[in-house]
Design a protein around this motif. Structure first.
Motif, mmCIF file in Angstrom:
data_model
loop_
_atom_site.group_PDB
_atom_site.id
_atom_site.type_symbol
_atom_site.label_atom_id
_atom_site.label_comp_id
_atom_site.label_asym_id
_atom_site.label_seq_id
_atom_site.Cartn_x
_atom_site.Cartn_y
_atom_site.Cartn_z
ATOM 1 N N PHE A 187 1.554 -0.277 0.841
ATOM 2 C CA PHE A 187 1.406 0.968 1.494
ATOM 3 C C PHE A 187 -0.073 1.348 1.667
ATOM 4 C CE2 PHE A 187 1.155 5.755 0.410
ATOM 5 C CZ PHE A 187 1.658 5.934 1.636
ATOM 6 N N ARG A 241 2.356 9.711 3.690
ATOM 7 C CA ARG A 241 1.626 8.878 4.890
ATOM 8 C C ARG A 241 0.623 9.939 5.194
ATOM 9 N NH1 ARG A 241 6.846 6.717 5.663
ATOM 10 N NH2 ARG A 241 7.514 8.164 6.860
ATOM 11 N N LEU A 287 6.597 2.549 -5.119
ATOM 12 C CA LEU A 287 5.374 2.561 -4.186
ATOM 13 C C LEU A 287 4.846 1.074 -4.058
ATOM 14 C CD1 LEU A 287 4.193 4.637 -2.371
ATOM 15 C CD2 LEU A 287 2.511 4.887 -4.129
ATOM 16 N N ASP A 289 6.562 6.992 -0.361
ATOM 17 C CA ASP A 289 6.243 6.613 1.013
ATOM 18 C C ASP A 289 7.272 7.332 1.958
ATOM 19 O OD1 ASP A 289 5.728 4.977 2.983
ATOM 20 O OD2 ASP A 289 6.153 3.163 2.142
ATOM 21 N N ARG A 321 -2.189 9.960 2.679
ATOM 22 C CA ARG A 321 -2.813 8.593 2.605
ATOM 23 C C ARG A 321 -3.602 8.708 3.812
ATOM 24 N NH1 ARG A 321 0.812 3.609 4.760
ATOM 25 N NH2 ARG A 321 0.468 5.152 6.484
#
Length: 476
Positions: free
Chosen positions: A187, A155, A183, A150, A158
């Motif tokens: 998230f 990100r 994680l 994370d 993602r």
């Protein structure tokens, strides 16, 4: 008092005998657990029960994770199969019929002839190529990684997958329950809201209770639209861009593949998805006609408890045993099986140029100490060791002659050989092998060679620590 001593002795003998019986296939594992049991009676056996009953549970995992024969048949039909060693370009395999048969049978996957590969030699190059593929996805994105952070990189991936999911692209992500233990589900709130799917492979608490802690999904696979695939050593995190304060520059190797080999990566991902979710997604778009015009020969070999044999270990041993001129290995962790040790020693004694690059700066001190415990005996047989000085080297590469090379997720250690879910790509084309050779030679320039006489002068305390870590190494 005598009764209690006899009872304690009986319990210890019972526990020791149980470990020896269950670990008869892995003497090194048995010795490691007996050592722990000696240090921590009762507690050591409880740990063994929950963490290491691998071969008792393995058949059950295989039944749940067996190959999908229908999908496998479709892959064989659509792939350009190499059925004879003489059909491999370069001519080197014409006299290697035995190795060819071993790879086909032990690897349990086809050797295919219509592929393109590109060697990616660092995190930035790999992330750029993967992001380009993701942003161009039209049908699906299948992503599996051991570590998913994370952080800025996590990100970035993602958010890119969220955008594609909003466009109607199927998105599936697998991350490992231990590798990505930090994680959180939050998230993925927006990820899930966009229609993308994700799965944690053997989450920590259920894995402990179900005695699957020793099964880790160490794969790093990305498949986009069934036509482009990636596999190698790079997970998802900022450290792979050299942002780790201690490790600094991160040297790794990843592959970008097009063609038949992507079918193999797809099959591995879909089987892992089924094992993690109990779902079996099916779509003709997962195995499309790829139209690849490349002529490279590639084999995808997967290892893990859901496979019939220790395919990566068996095929790597066969490859090493075939060497006539050189064996060049890059690995962050070197905790080999007895078979691999013997293959490397006998190769070096016969005059084969055996070179190995390992880290100077370790990411795991215990594993590094175990690695260094092998250096003396290996160098005594003529094997040469280099330690990478520029930063941390995490690449997993094996080059044998001009015949074959391996790139993938498996380290040269017992965990990768026998416990983890791993995937390697075997490359047969001279150009692909030459690209890896160039990187290896550059890594040698960024490393310093160990001298046996100097290495033997390390302190007694360090030698003792290495011996202890080597004894425990099957469990690391």
């Amino acid at each position: 008092m005598t009764t209690w001593l006899l009872l304690a002795l009986f319990i210890f003998i019972f526990q020791s005998g149980t470990i020896l019986v269950l670990e008869y296939r892995r003497p090194a594992n048995a010795m490691a657990w007996l050592f722990i049991l000696f240090l921590f009676p009762i507690v050591g056996f409880v740990l063994y029960y929950f963490l290491a009953r691998e071969y008792v549970r393995r058949r059950r995992v295989r039944r749940r994770g067996g190959l999908d024969e229908q999908r496998r048949g479709e892959i064989l039909t659509k792939s350009h199969l190499i059925n004879e060693p003489g059909d491999i370009p370069g001519g080197g395999f014409a006299d290697e019929a035995r190795l060819f048969r071993t790879l086909r049978k032990a690897g349990a996957s086809p050797i295919t002839g219509c592929n393109k590969s590109r060697v990616l030699t660092n995190g930035q190059m790999t992330y750029d190529a993967m992001m380009e593929a993701i942003r161009g996805a039209k049908h699906h994105i299948h992503f599996a990684t051991y570590i998913y952070r994370d952080d800025e990189i996590g990100r970035m991936f993602r958010d890119a997958m969220i955008e594609k999911a909003k466009e109607g692209v199927q998105v599936r992500l697998i991350y490992d329950g231990i590798g990505s233990v930090s994680l959180s589900k939050s998230f993925f709130a927006a990820f899930e809201a966009a229609g993308a799917e994700y799965a944690c492979f053997f989450p920590l608490r259920p894995a402990f209770m179900k005695k699957r802690m020793n099964y880790r999904n160490h794969r790093k696979i990305l498949v986009v639209d069934g036509t482009k695939g990636f596999v190698g050593g790079i997970n998802v995190g900022e450290e792979y861009l050299g942002r780790h304060k201690k490790l600094g520059f991160w040297r790794d190797t990843h592959l970008e593949l097009e063609g038949d080999a992507v079918y193999g990566l797809q099959e591995v991902f879909l089987k892992d998805w089924e094992l993690a979710t109990k779902q079996r997604p099916s779509d003709p778009g997962f195995l499309p006609e790829h139209g690849c015009s490349g002529g490279e020969v590639v084999q995808i070999v997967a290892g893990g408890p859901n496979r019939r044999a220790d395919a990566i270990h068996e095929t790597l041993f066969a490859i090493l045993a075939t060497a006539k001129r050189r064996i060049w290995i890059t690995t962050p962790y070197f905790i080999p099986s007895a078979g691999v040790v013997m293959a490397l020693k006998t190769a070096a004694l016969s005059g084969v140029d055996v070179r190995m690059i390992v880290p100077l700066i370790p990411d795991t001190k215990l594993v590094h100490a175990a690695t260094m415990s092998y250096v003396d005996e290996m160098m005594s047989c003529g094997i040469r060791f280099w330690q990478y000085e520029r930063g941390f080297i995490h690449a997993k590469v094996v080059i044998v002659d001009e015949l074959i090379a391996s790139v993938g997720t498996a380290n040269m250690d017992l965990r990768s050989f026998f416990s983890n879910f791993e995937t390697n790509a075997y490359l047969f084309h001279p150009d692909a092998i030459a690209a890896l050779e160039r990187d290896f030679l550059q890594d040698l320039k960024d490393s310093r060679e160990l001298e046996l006489s100097s290495f033997r002068k390390r302190s007694g305390g360090r030698k003792a620590a290495e011996a202890l870590c080597r004894m425990l190494s099957p469990l690391l």
